[in-house]
Design a protein around this motif. Structure first.
Motif: not given
Length: 644
Positions: A305-311, A317-322, A327-332, A401-410
């Motif tokens: 699951r992925e949640y789109l967050l307005a910041a 930003r994104w929150l992903t859950e499995y 994970n708190v995720v930001d597009v780079l 398109e190619i996009t990179w993102s960086l996630g942090r475990y929460a």
């Protein structure tokens, strides 16, 4: 020096601030004016700009690298996934540049001369690497867009429907665009910038800064009639919460982009309801979109699951859950160098990320809420994940398109606290970038082990120096066949005195054995009491060569320790036996000494303190094994932990 002329259509003054501007749009009548020396030519009306709630406007000012600039022109561009603005800038040093404004990202660039032939548009594809201007670049985006409208001063003629084929290139924070709207193509080079870093002022009066609340456009789903709303102008797709239909929010007729199949509509319920507000990493966020994606491996479906967050500042930003791992995720804006070629590891911001998995098709199977691109059911991309717990570096790519993102475990508790929830389900299994809970314990156990080892060594050295060996007797003997054949074959040593408290006595024999053996029956005798302590020893030493290789077996020397020997006068009775058939005398130097501090206690203590790092190491390795068991690119050994 600025040039002022009158609009041929309405007579209003039109000012050209930049000598490089050849085109302007009259702000009063929207006439498109071409500059020809001192006169203006009216070539028609410019289409109206689409209201996008941008905080920028003509006349806005800012600072970049210490140089003041003003916004003097703008073109609005439509592409397959929405709209973006290109603002024409004039600097105080008379340079001109462009400020791109798209989905909360700002990129400032300048027209450059590449000094070499540029590749054809058809040759480019997302992920391709090329070298231009002496710099390595990766194609991050390729689009065939069109100009919607323009305003202010521009260095070229534009109008509604003006085609724009372009490719974006990245190298870290460096950014470049190849613009194929002209021949030869134009080459713009710059970098991604923070909105706040530009020190912008004279923004639109009454218009909120990026990230502030704006009036929501409300309409109804064309399939089920449920009310829908776009909470921000950057939202271009809305998925109906009731039926899953995705509607184009940027289309005046709200065209349907895709419909959910019956089994996909309510397959998953979001753990964070749409509209949930919270504080994440110290900033306010709101859940505006919910998406479920699926990939398959060996016939097994894996959904997350992925949640789109307005910041704030117009960012998302994104929150992903499995399996309840978050994970708190930001597009780079400063992705790693290189394309989409899989490698064993990626070095990014001083950290090495190891290749964890590759999903050839990560497909969208469920949607609800608002999105910043025209997302559709069934849309898919290729996803490659690299991990350096607690971080995850992800690369998603398709043909454009190619996009990179960086996630942090929460942790689930962190997310629950961020959104003021009572509790969220605990995690199942081990996640790709979940921190190893035994990491800190193992490092602490290793540090304690080395400290305790140092202490044990110090104590042993002190014991050896304080309770060192003291020689009581040194005497040479010769054990010959003739001696053993006589009536007095038992030998007696000289007497020696043991003083003080009870002691440990070490009896050592250093012999001259040569491919022979010697048996010694020794008895330690207290001269006064007659008390005796027997000890039988067999000493053997052999050597030779076999096939050109030398070998040895046994030892010429021997030691036996008598314990708890009280003070008194002692002597040793020695009854020797030689190997039959070898009539050679064996010499031996006998030494009796008070035994120094032993090593047994040291060894036992060492084994005990080793148990703790070995146990934590085992648990650490078991956790890493569980992590990499889910990887399709597991490293050899499966344990990437380092010891102190």
């Amino acid at each position: 020096m600025a040039l002022t002329a009158s609009c041929p259509s309405c007579g209003a003054p039109v000012v050209f601030q930049s000598a490089g501007s050849v085109f302007a749009v009259c702000e009063y009548c929207q006439s498109m004016l071409v500059r020809r020396d001192q006169a203006l030519e009216d070539i028609g009306k410019m289409a109206a700009l689409v209201e996008d709630r941008s905080p920028l406007q003509l006349g806005s000012e800012g600072v970049y690298k210490g140089v003041h600039f003003a916004l003097i022109g703008r073109i609005q561009i439509k592409y397959s996934q929405g709209l973006w603005n290109e603002w024409h800038l004039l600097f105080d040093d008379m340079r001109t540049g462009w400020l791109s404004e798209a989905a909360g990202e700002y990129v400032l660039s300048f027209l450059k001369h590449p000094g070499e032939a540029l590749p054809a548009f058809a040759e480019l594809q997302a992920g391709r690497q090329l070298t231009l201007g002496g710099q390595a670049w990766t194609v991050s985006n390729k689009e065939e867009a069109e100009c919607v409208a323009g305003q202010g001063e521009l260095p070229f003629k534009v109008g509604a429907g003006y085609p724009l084929a372009a490719a974006d290139l990245r190298h870290g924070k460096q950014f470049a665009t190849l613009d194929y709207s002209e021949t030869p193509p134009l080459w713009f080079v710059g970098e991604a910038v923070e909105f706040s870093a530009l020190q912008l002022r004279n923004l639109r009066a009454g218009m909120p800064l990026p990230g502030a609340t704006v009036a929501a456009e409300v309409f109804r789903c064309g399939v089920c009639g449920s009310p829908l709303q776009a909470g921000a102008p950057t939202i271009v797709a809305i998925a109906c919460r009731s039926c899953g239909t995705v509607v184009d929010a940027a289309d005046a007729n709200h065209a349907i982009l895709s419909r959910a199949s019956s089994k996909e509509k309510k397959q998953y319920q979001p753990k964070l309801p749409l509209g949930s507000k919270g504080q994440l990493d110290g900033e306010a966020v709101e859940v505006i979109g919910f998406m479920v994606r699926r990939t398959r491996s060996e016939g097994i479906a894996y959904d997350w699951r992925e949640y789109l967050l307005a910041a704030p500042n117009g960012r998302y930003r994104w929150l992903t859950e499995y399996n309840h791992h978050w994970n708190v995720v930001d597009v780079l804006s400063d992705p790693p160098a290189g394309g989409i070629v899989e490698v064993d590891a990626v070095r990014y911001r001083g950290t090495t990320f190891k290749h964890f998995s590759t999903a050839q098709s990560a497909e969208v199977i469920q949607l609800a809420g608002e999105f910043t691109w025209r997302v559709r059911h069934g849309e898919s991309c290729r996803a490659v994940d690299y991990v350096a717990p607690p971080q995850m570096l992800s690369c998603e790519s398709n043909d454009k398109e190619i996009t990179w993102s960086l996630g942090r475990y929460a942790s689930a508790d962190e997310i629950a606290a961020a959104f003021a929830l009572k509790k969220l389900p605990g995690p199942l299994g081990v996640h790709a970038n979940q921190p190893n809970p035994w990491e800190a314990a193992h490092r602490q156990a290793c540090r304690r082990f080395w400290r305790l080892l140092l202490l044990l060594v110090g104590l042993q050295v002190a014991a050896l120096s304080i309770f060192g060996s003291k020689t009581l007797l040194r005497q040479d003997f010769s054990f010959s066949p003739q001696l053993l054949a006589g009536p007095e074959s038992t030998l007696r040593s000289r007497e020696f005195t043991v003083s003080g408290k009870a002691n440990r006595l070490a009896v050592r024999n250093a012999t001259s054995l040569d491919n022979n053996w010697l048996a010694l029956d020794m008895v330690l005798v207290n001269k006064t009491s007659g008390e005796a302590w027997p000890a039988a020893r067999e000493i053997a030493y052999y050597y030779g060569s076999d096939g050109g290789e030398s070998w040895t077996e046994g030892n010429r020397d021997d030691e036996v320790v008598f314990v708890d020997i009280p003070p008194g006068t002692y002597y040793l009775n020695i009854d020797p036996e030689l190997a039959p058939g070898k009539a050679v005398a064996v010499n031996s130097r006998l030494e009796v000494a008070v035994a120094g501090a032993g090593w047994s206690n040291f060894i036992l203590a060492l084994l005990f303190v080793m148990l703790f790092p070995l146990f934590s190491r085992f648990r650490h390795a078991a956790f890493e094994g569980a992590r990499w068991a889910d990887s399709d690119h597991a490293p050899a050994g499966g344990d990437s932990g380092d010891d102190d």
